[in-house]
Design an enzyme around this catalytic site. Structure first.
Site, PDB file in Angstrom:
ATOM      1  N   ARG A 155       1.353  -5.056  -5.240  1.00 17.89           N
ATOM      2  CA  ARG A 155       1.559  -6.395  -4.522  1.00 17.89           C
ATOM      3  C   ARG A 155       1.654  -7.531  -5.450  1.00 17.89           C
ATOM      4  O   ARG A 155       0.626  -7.828  -6.101  1.00 17.89           O
ATOM      5  CB  ARG A 155      -0.027  -6.592  -3.504  1.00 17.89           C
ATOM      6  CG  ARG A 155      -0.335  -5.288  -2.528  1.00 17.89           C
ATOM      7  CD  ARG A 155      -1.362  -5.819  -1.664  1.00 17.89           C
ATOM      8  NE  ARG A 155      -2.264  -4.605  -1.157  1.00 17.89           N
ATOM      9  CZ  ARG A 155      -1.570  -3.865  -0.092  1.00 17.89           C
ATOM     10  NH1 ARG A 155      -0.895  -4.128   0.562  1.00 17.89           N
ATOM     11  NH2 ARG A 155      -2.633  -3.044   0.272  1.00 17.89           N
ATOM     12  N   ASP A 182       2.525   0.073  11.849  1.00  9.89           N
ATOM     13  CA  ASP A 182       2.352  -1.247  12.766  1.00  9.89           C
ATOM     14  C   ASP A 182       3.656  -1.983  12.514  1.00  9.89           C
ATOM     15  O   ASP A 182       3.768  -3.323  12.418  1.00  9.89           O
ATOM     16  CB  ASP A 182       1.292  -2.214  12.155  1.00  9.89           C
ATOM     17  CG  ASP A 182       1.503  -2.420  10.441  1.00  9.89           C
ATOM     18  OD1 ASP A 182       2.254  -1.631   9.929  1.00  9.89           O
ATOM     19  OD2 ASP A 182       0.840  -3.352   9.885  1.00  9.89           O
ATOM     20  N   THR A 216       4.208   2.846   5.524  1.00  6.93           N
ATOM     21  CA  THR A 216       2.890   2.547   5.659  1.00  6.93           C
ATOM     22  C   THR A 216       2.244   3.308   6.713  1.00  6.93           C
ATOM     23  O   THR A 216       2.665   3.867   7.483  1.00  6.93           O
ATOM     24  CB  THR A 216       2.896   0.915   6.306  1.00  6.93           C
ATOM     25  OG1 THR A 216       1.233   0.824   6.697  1.00  6.93           O
ATOM     26  CG2 THR A 216       3.595   0.797   7.609  1.00  6.93           C
ATOM     27  N   GLY A 231       0.696  -1.212   0.032  1.00  2.97           N
ATOM     28  CA  GLY A 231       0.188   0.039   0.142  1.00  2.97           C
ATOM     29  C   GLY A 231       0.959   1.246  -0.049  1.00  2.97           C
ATOM     30  O   GLY A 231       1.785   1.240   0.867  1.00  2.97           O
ATOM     31  N   ASP A 244       4.875  -4.462   6.045  1.00  2.00           N
ATOM     32  CA  ASP A 244       5.225  -5.993   6.390  1.00  2.00           C
ATOM     33  C   ASP A 244       5.366  -6.976   5.207  1.00  2.00           C
ATOM     34  O   ASP A 244       6.214  -7.660   5.148  1.00  2.00           O
ATOM     35  CB  ASP A 244       4.356  -6.533   7.555  1.00  2.00           C
ATOM     36  CG  ASP A 244       2.876  -6.294   7.134  1.00  2.00           C
ATOM     37  OD1 ASP A 244       2.542  -5.637   6.143  1.00  2.00           O
ATOM     38  OD2 ASP A 244       1.954  -6.800   8.078  1.00  2.00           O
ATOM     39  N   ARG A 252      -5.829  -2.626   9.218  1.00  2.00           N
ATOM     40  CA  ARG A 252      -6.112  -4.142   9.108  1.00  2.00           C
ATOM     41  C   ARG A 252      -5.817  -4.846  10.349  1.00  2.00           C
ATOM     42  O   ARG A 252      -6.722  -5.396  10.682  1.00  2.00           O
ATOM     43  CB  ARG A 252      -5.375  -4.623   8.135  1.00  2.00           C
ATOM     44  CG  ARG A 252      -5.931  -5.629   7.095  1.00  2.00           C
ATOM     45  CD  ARG A 252      -5.274  -6.193   5.951  1.00  2.00           C
ATOM     46  NE  ARG A 252      -3.883  -5.285   5.714  1.00  2.00           N
ATOM     47  CZ  ARG A 252      -3.220  -4.980   4.779  1.00  2.00           C
ATOM     48  NH1 ARG A 252      -3.943  -5.511   3.430  1.00  2.00           N
ATOM     49  NH2 ARG A 252      -2.165  -4.516   4.551  1.00  2.00           N
ATOM     50  N   ASP A 302      -0.207   2.649   8.790  1.00  2.00           N
ATOM     51  CA  ASP A 302      -0.806   1.592   9.784  1.00  2.00           C
ATOM     52  C   ASP A 302       0.037   1.764  11.053  1.00  2.00           C
ATOM     53  O   ASP A 302      -0.250   1.680  12.311  1.00  2.00           O
ATOM     54  CB  ASP A 302      -0.856   0.263   9.589  1.00  2.00           C
ATOM     55  CG  ASP A 302      -1.669  -0.027   8.370  1.00  2.00           C
ATOM     56  OD1 ASP A 302      -2.722   0.986   8.114  1.00  2.00           O
ATOM     57  OD2 ASP A 302      -1.826  -1.210   7.835  1.00  2.00           O
TER      58      ASP A 302
HETATM   59  O1  F6P Z   1      -1.611  -1.320   4.846  1.00  2.00           O
HETATM   60  C1  F6P Z   1      -2.317   0.209   4.782  1.00  2.00           C
HETATM   61  C2  F6P Z   1      -3.753  -0.124   4.282  1.00  2.00           C
HETATM   62  O2  F6P Z   1      -4.139   0.991   4.001  1.00  2.00           O
HETATM   63  C3  F6P Z   1      -4.340  -0.960   5.617  1.00  2.00           C
HETATM   64  O3  F6P Z   1      -4.856   0.107   6.548  1.00  2.00           O
HETATM   65  C4  F6P Z   1      -5.755  -1.322   4.694  1.00  2.00           C
HETATM   66  O4  F6P Z   1      -6.406  -2.143   5.360  1.00  2.00           O
HETATM   67  C5  F6P Z   1      -5.226  -1.710   3.391  1.00  2.00           C
HETATM   68  O5  F6P Z   1      -3.963  -1.051   3.381  1.00  2.00           O
HETATM   69  C6  F6P Z   1      -5.997  -1.531   2.191  1.00  2.00           C
HETATM   70  O6  F6P Z   1      -5.532  -2.078   1.243  1.00  2.00           O
HETATM   71  P1  F6P Z   1      -5.796  -1.828  -0.353  1.00  2.00           P
HETATM   72  O7  F6P Z   1      -5.814  -0.495  -0.822  1.00  2.00           O
HETATM   73  O8  F6P Z   1      -5.060  -2.811  -1.017  1.00  2.00           O
HETATM   74  O9  F6P Z   1      -7.252  -2.351  -0.353  1.00  2.00           O
END
Ligand code: F6P
Length: 323
Positions: free
Chosen positions: A72, A130, A126, A11, A103, A172, A128
């Site tokens: 990804r 995290d 990120t 992300g 991660d 997440r 998050d």
């Molecule tokens: O890891 C960053 C994040 O924004 C999370 O908070 C969220 O759950 C996820 O990515 C969403 O991913 P995507 O944009 O691929 O739906």
């Protein structure tokens, strides 16, 4: 080390561009060649390389997203995919990498680095927050400011209609966006995945709390599964408080976009320079973070495995201030 590759993966997060700029400019400062790899591991496998010079990272420090784009990559999870990536890097004479991501990015970096004995350092990118081994990740400060700005707007309309809003924010597996932004907006309650939420206690607090309060805001991290998410929480509240006018708002990806804050730009700049200098000193397979204001190195598997501890004092602050 003569030639560094830099990429963003997973992300996107605001401040990634500032990090790319810092890696490119510091590599050039130290007379190294530097190549940008587009779309993370996916682009590495497909050979999407672009030579970078000082100008190629001009005027990007203030931009959200990532100019190198991101992806990804399921293929990189396979041995064949990683083999192909290695072949591409060798063909380009790239002898070290800076990976900017979270991660998933570091899991890939750890496996690849060990498999091919390849020097890689990671920068925590990120929203998050995290990752273990850094007080803050690049993008977190911007995202909580985005959330605060959005909820301040919600507060205006909630206040005008005397409504209760259940607001879902990103995260997440991690409640740090919810927790800090919740304090920032004066939320009544915060639901996060790391702690068990006592729904009964939440309801009780609403009952004993100030009844003259015009608006109420409850914040739910998207990863908080136990209470059933924002919709289910609102249904439970409707049953108990039929007189409340309740709305749900899911903030979504607006949290991840936009100009990085100064804090994120400075963090990204510091970590980017440190990553290049540390690769030159022979460090590898670690995340470069900032702990108590100082550059700190954490092996990839520690950075991703140890979940960041939630500071209980922050929760207490919510309890004290929201009644
Ligand atoms: O890891 C960053 C994040 O924004 C999370 O908070 C969220 O759950 C996820 O990515 C969403 O991913 P995507 O944009 O691929 O739906």
């Amino acid at each position: 080390i003569k030639k560094i590759g830099v990429f963003t993966s997973g992300g996107d997060s605001p401040g990634m561009n500032a990090a790319i700029r810092a890696v490119v400019r510091s590599a050039l400062y130290y007379n190294l060649e530097v190549v940008g790899i587009r779309r993370g591991y996916e682009g590495m496998i497909l050979g999407e390389f672009i030579p970078m010079d000082r100008k190629s990272v001009g005027n990007i420090i203030q931009r959200g997203g990532t100019v190198l784009r991101t992806a990804r990559s399921p293929e990189f999870r396979t041995k064949e995919g990683r083999q192909e990536a290695y072949k591409q890097l060798k063909a380009q004479n790239i002898d070290a990498l800076v990976a900017i991501g979270g991660d998933g990015t570091f899991t890939g970096a750890k496996i690849f680095g060990e498999e091919f004995d390849f020097p890689i350092l990671g920068l925590p990118g990120t929203i998050d927050n995290d990752l273990f081994g850094t007080d803050f990740t690049i993008g977190y400060d911007t995202s909580i400011n985005n959330v605060v700005e959005a909820i301040d707007r919600i507060r205006d309309t909630a206040e005008s209609h005397s409504r209760l809003f259940v607001v879902e924010v990103m995260g997440r597996d991690c409640g740090l966006i919810a927790l800090r932004s919740g304090i920032g907006v004066g939320a009544e309650s915060i639901f996060i995945p790391e702690t068990k939420t006592d729904m009964e206690a939440v309801m009780h607090r609403l009952e004993i709390g100030r009844q003259d309060k015009m608006s109420k805001i409850l914040i739910v991290a998207e990863g908080e599964g136990e209470s059933g998410g924002a919709m289910e929480i609102s249904e439970k509240l409707k049953k108990r408080f039929p007189h409340y006018d309740i709305r749900v708002s899911i903030l979504g990806h607006i949290q991840r976009g936009g100009k990085p804050t100064c804090m994120d730009r400075v963090l990204a700049s510091r970590l980017g320079v440190a990553a290049v200098e540390s690769l030159m000193e022979g460090r590898r397979n670690e995340m470069v973070g900032l702990l108590n204001g100082k550059i700190a190195f954490t092996p990839f598997d520690h950075a991703i495995k140890h979940h960041v501890e939630i500071n209980k004092d922050l929760f207490k602050i919510v309890d004290i201030l929201s009644l």
